[in-house]
Design an enzyme around this catalytic site. Structure first.
Site, PDB file in Angstrom:
ATOM      1  N   ASP A 510       0.854  -1.180   0.000  1.00 20.15           N
ATOM      2  CA  ASP A 510       0.000   0.000   0.000  1.00 20.15           C
ATOM      3  C   ASP A 510       0.899   1.242   0.000  1.00 20.15           C
ATOM      4  O   ASP A 510       2.120   1.129   0.186  1.00 20.15           O
ATOM      5  CB  ASP A 510      -0.867  -0.067   1.272  1.00 20.15           C
ATOM      6  N   GLU A 513       2.811   5.047  -3.879  1.00 23.30           N
ATOM      7  CA  GLU A 513       2.833   6.054  -4.975  1.00 23.30           C
ATOM      8  C   GLU A 513       4.173   6.767  -5.090  1.00 23.30           C
ATOM      9  O   GLU A 513       4.530   7.135  -6.221  1.00 23.30           O
ATOM     10  CB  GLU A 513       1.701   7.053  -4.754  1.00 23.30           C
ATOM     11  N   ASP A 586      -9.001   4.080  -2.078  1.00 24.24           N
ATOM     12  CA  ASP A 586      -9.952   4.451  -1.025  1.00 24.24           C
ATOM     13  C   ASP A 586     -11.224   5.079  -1.580  1.00 24.24           C
ATOM     14  O   ASP A 586     -11.399   6.296  -1.566  1.00 24.24           O
ATOM     15  CB  ASP A 586      -9.271   5.413  -0.048  1.00 24.24           C
TER      16      ASP A 586
END
Ligand code: NOJ
Length: 919
Positions: A510, A513, A586
């Site tokens: 997770d 980025e 999300d």
């Protein structure tokens, strides 16, 4: 301030922050095009701006080389080097870079490890170019052969590249509007341009601006698709042109966006600069720019260039687009199609085929931030059994760690992680833990100590270990661009190194980025430095990809190459499909987000990333039971099917909303389990052809315009059509069923005419789903705790006859776990029904000298939809055995279900050749 006033103030502040966080997408935290120098500049240029001409065209080493020079002498600008190459299957590759012989201050970044090595073997060695004078051009153009019936053309003046049908119509072109621009690196001098600012952050630009932009046109196309990741409809809407005010381009910049909107061109967690165009007459084409810097892409609405004076072939409808990137080189691929599946195959031949997942990973996953402790895990696990709901994977989010130090466990909450995993595994279930790329800056943490000593962190612009804020507080970020760092990371997953892990534990990447809470736009500064002196701005969009790659390789190594990895990633880039699954991040528990999840997953699939899904239920907020139920009904058809929720939400496991809702959600999950043989066969198809598991209707019906912008419905493979229900208390829905053939309602067997819209009553129990007439779908109907426990279960074949009373389908099986299938250890059958006879044909290559996969599974039922109800028996060959044909239930559970023609207990082995003739 007195103590109590201070506390009140703190409380107020916390509440305020919390509320603003919960209720708003903070638009101002992210740059728009006007705040992004390269985007603003590129958008302001007018057609015909580019003054380059292609010079010195020659064939060298099987490529066409040329120099791009300004037509009018321009002191500042040095010639650029252009290389054009041709690959099998209609792929043209264009590279444009600075000339290394002219001493640029440094080498511009070219993205490594995305193009698969096999691709180079497909290169066609060009021998020569032919020339042709186009229109009234002063210079001849150069033409190269590009596979059967296609050609690539370099037009010299004005400079343009295009792909056309041999001697005829254009398919794709670059710089037809003269918007090409390439800012060359410069050695630092006095003056501006050496930094950029956004919301108090300054990023230095040591080589000045280095952007590249150009226009790309897609001919005879009615829609363009692709370029994830955005929350938008499937057919990309124009972002500029007559009647479009203040729209942003589609942004490709991997960002951790808090509460993203359901309809917006702003960039999300991943970036795949690959666009497909489709039209009824010409078919499909594709354009891919391998570049890892921030990109912005405009889709230009018809008439945007009305005043430009540029004339392109007027008989060819087209969609123009503008591609802008902050840095890198031009490394672009043109795909000629002509079918949608051809383009996807061409693209995945460059970036790699989707990995074949383990079988368990294609089943249902249960996640939440967080399952608190071992007791909680045990309770949730046992509830699934109590309610007879199958599930395969239980997930642990960040709270399972010791203070957000990945690879560790909170000793109080998870004192016996191995035992916990083993208990799950005893029921055939697996566990996934989260491992993020930010490393807590804590000298007592071994990962941090080693990474610091070995200098494995990304550096800030001054050369110090970059220090940013994330879940653990002050954190540094591993430089995953470096192969050495990746090799080191790989070792962290061994069972010895990852203490508390067992072979049934898999991984979730997770925040890759990478997300940096105190960074500009919640990410890493663009001037941070990586391996080889690369600036973060040059590779930002690929950072998470390398992290995902290293993690996935870690799991392969852990098992000595025996076990297929499972790693879920949030950040994506071209090639991600080789390393695991992705989810759309999300989302929010509302109906619009349920709807947009379909186009997001479809778009990912079109760009090779087939194994994807959205958080079922919606991550933020508390879904009303009706929404949650509808989400399960839809999510059961996502390739990646996982429920997940934010830590502030109420618990929402499927048994918490009353008996009836539990029953319906269970039915939805069961539907997925029943269809697992079909899904797994589709995963294998994706693995060999790139064609996604979940497909837009137009991929299967490319000539039917009514399908081109339909993203309320989708196909699972070529045989199943699913219609989502996206509104509260829906009473009826219009379902468009394409094609000449009829469709059979999956639950009732009722048929509907093809090529028409049907207004259907909406039921609470299910969302509409249909089997295409002419398709055979394999099922496993028995209810088990997990997919692992279904391995030896018998099959049901559902034959839906078309108007010629024929049908066919496939079934792929392997051990579901190892890489043996790559050596041929699998069963692959084609079932063909025609002239009243069902035949099972082997379509696996001959297994001689190769590994074999054996299965004793049998077919226990064959259901015939669309057959007259006359026959009483059937003859099985070669066994020469007669079996009964009678009316039986379409579904085993529930007594009310429809009765359909059924061959009971044929008991033929799935691995064998046989025929069954209806008598
Ligand atoms: C962000 C992820 O998108 C979400 O799924 C996860 O629960 C949180 N990080 C906490 O790890």
């Amino acid at each position: 301030m007195s103590n109590s006033v201070f506390h009140f103030f703190l409380l107020f502040l916390t509440l305020f922050l919390h509320l603003t966080i919960v209720f708003s997408w903070k638009k101002e935290e992210f740059r728009n095009c006007n705040q992004t120098p390269f985007c603003k500049k590129a958008r302001s240029r007018k057609p015909g701006y580019c003054s380059l001409i292609a010079n010195d065209i020659s064939v060298v080493d099987g490529n066409v080389n040329a120099k791009l020079i300004p037509k009018t002498s321009d002191q500042d600008s040095k010639p650029l080097i252009l290389t054009l190459s041709v690959y099998q299957d209609g792929i043209l590759r264009l590279k444009i870079d600075e000339d290394p012989n002219l001493n640029p201050p440094k080498k511009r970044f070219e993205v490594p490890d995305v193009i698969v090595p096999e691709f180079e073997t497909k290169k066609l060695w060009l021998q020569r170019v032919s020339t042709e004078v186009i229109g009234g051009d002063s210079e001849p153009s150069s033409v190269v052969y590009l596979g059967d019936g296609f050609e690539g053309v370099i037009r010299a003046d004005p400079f343009e590249i295009f792909v056309r049908e041999k001697g005829g119509k254009r398919i794709l072109s670059l710089n037809s509007h003269g918007l090409f621009d390439f800012e060359q690196l410069r050695a630092k001098k006095e003056g501006d341009d050496w930094e950029e600012n956004f919301r108090g952050h300054t990023d230095t630009r040591p080589y000045g601006p280095q952007s590249i932009s150009f226009d790309v046109s897609f001919y005879e196309s009615e829609f363009v698709y692709g370029i994830p990741e955005h929350a938008t409809r499937l057919g990309l809407k124009p972002t500029r042109g007559p009647g479009i005010d203040h729209s942003e381009p589609y942004r490709l910049f991997n960002l951790d966006v808090f509460e993203f909107l359901h309809e917006s061109p702003f960039g999300l967690y991943g970036s795949v600069p690959f666009m497909l165009a489709h039209g009824k007459s010409r078919g499909t084409s594709g354009f891919f720019w391998l570049n890892a810097a921030e990109m912005q892409i405009d889709v230009l609405g018809a008439g945007w260039d009305a005043d430009s004076g540029i004339s392109l072939p007027s008989d060819q409808a087209r969609i123009d687009t503008l591609w802008m990137s902050e840095a890198g080189v031009v490394d672009a691929f043109f795909f000629v199609g002509p079918g949608p599946k051809d383009v996807v195959r061409q693209y995945t031949s460059v970036t790699g085929m989707p990995a074949m997942p383990q079988h368990f990973a294609t089943a249902y996953h249960q996640c939440r931030w967080n399952y608190r402790d071992e007791e909680d895990v045990e309770l949730v696990d046992s509830k699934f059994d109590e309610f007879d709901i199958p599930y395969d994977v239980l997930w642990l989010d960040i709270e399972h760690t010791d203070g957000k130090r990945y690879f560790t466990w909170d000793k109080v909450l998870f004192p016996n992680p191995e035992e916990m995993q083993k208990k799950l595994y005893a029921k055939g279930r697996h566990m996934v833990t989260i491992v993020d790329p930010h490393i807590k800056r804590d000298d007592s943490y071994y990962i941090h100590r080693e990474a610091t000593q070995k200098r494995y962190y990304v550096k800030d612009a001054k050369g110090n270990d970059y220090d940013g804020w994330c879940w653990p507080g002050s954190s540094s970020y591993l430089d995953m661009l470096s192969p050495e760092v990746r090799d080191w990371w790989v070792e962290k997953f061994s069972l010895q190194n990852y203490v508390g892990s067992t072979p049934s534990l898999y991984i979730w990447n997770d925040m890759n980025e990478p997300s940096v809470f105190n960074g500009p736009e919640v990410t890493m500064p663009r001037d941070a430095l990586h391996y080889g002196g690369a600036e973060h701005r040059e590779l930002h969009n690929a950072y998470g990809y390398y992290f995902h790659m290293a993690t996935s390789n870690g799991l392969v190594k852990r098992s000595n190459g025996q076990d297929r990895p499972f790693v879920l990633s949030r950040a994506i880039f071209p090639g991600t499909q080789r390393f695991g699954a992705v989810w759309t991040g999300d989302n929010t528990a509302d109906w619009d987000q349920l709807r947009v999840s379909v186009s997001m997953v479809l778009t990912l699939g079109l760009t090779g990333i087939s194994f994807s899904g959205a958080d079922v239920g919606g991550y933020f907020g508390n879904p009303e039971p009706e929404l949650l139920v509808r989400w399960y009904q839809l999510g059961a058809y996502y390739p990646f099917f996982r429920a997940h929720a934010h830590q502030d939400t109420k618990r929402r496991e499927p048994w918490l909303f009353g008996e009836r809702n539990t029953e319906i959600m269970k039915d939805a999950i069961r539907m997925r389990y029943i269809l697992l043989p079909y899904f797994y066969t589709l995963f294998r198809e994706a693995n060999t052809t790139g064609v996604p598991v979940m497909r837009p209707l137009w991929m299967e019906f490319p000539y039917d315009e009514a399908t081109f912008s339909n993203d309320d419905a989708f196909m699972v493979g070529k045989s199943l059509l699913v219609q989502g229900i996206f509104t509260e208390k829906a009473k009826s829905v219009n379902v468009y069923m394409p094609g000449e053939q009829a469709w059979y309602d999956l639950r009732t067997g009722i048929t509907y005419k093809g090529a028409s819209s049907h207004k259907l009553e909406v039921l609470e129990e299910s969302i509409p789903a249909f089997q295409r007439a002419g398709a055979i779908i394999p099922r496993k109907d028995r209810l088990r705790r997990s997919s692992t426990q279904m391995v030896n279960d018998p099959y049901t074949l559902v034959i839906a006859l078309n108007s010629s009373k024929a049908a066919e389908g496939e079934l792929y099986i392997d051990d579901g776990k190892s890489f043996e299938f790559e050596q041929g250890a699998y069963i692959h059958r084609r079932f063909v029904f025609s002239d009243g006879k069902l035949t099972s044909i082997n379509i696996a290559p001959s297994a001689s000298g190769r590994s074999r996969f054996l299965s004793n599974c049998i077919v226990e039922r064959i259901i015939l939809l669309g057959h007259s109800s006359g026959p009483k028996s059937a003859l099985i060959k070669p066994a020469n055995q007669k079996v009964d044909v009678e009316l039986g239930p379409l579904w085993l559970r529930g007594s009310k279900g429809p009765l359909v023609l059924t061959i009971r207990r044929p008991n033929v082995r799935i691995a064998d050749d046989w025929t069954i003739k209806i008598l």
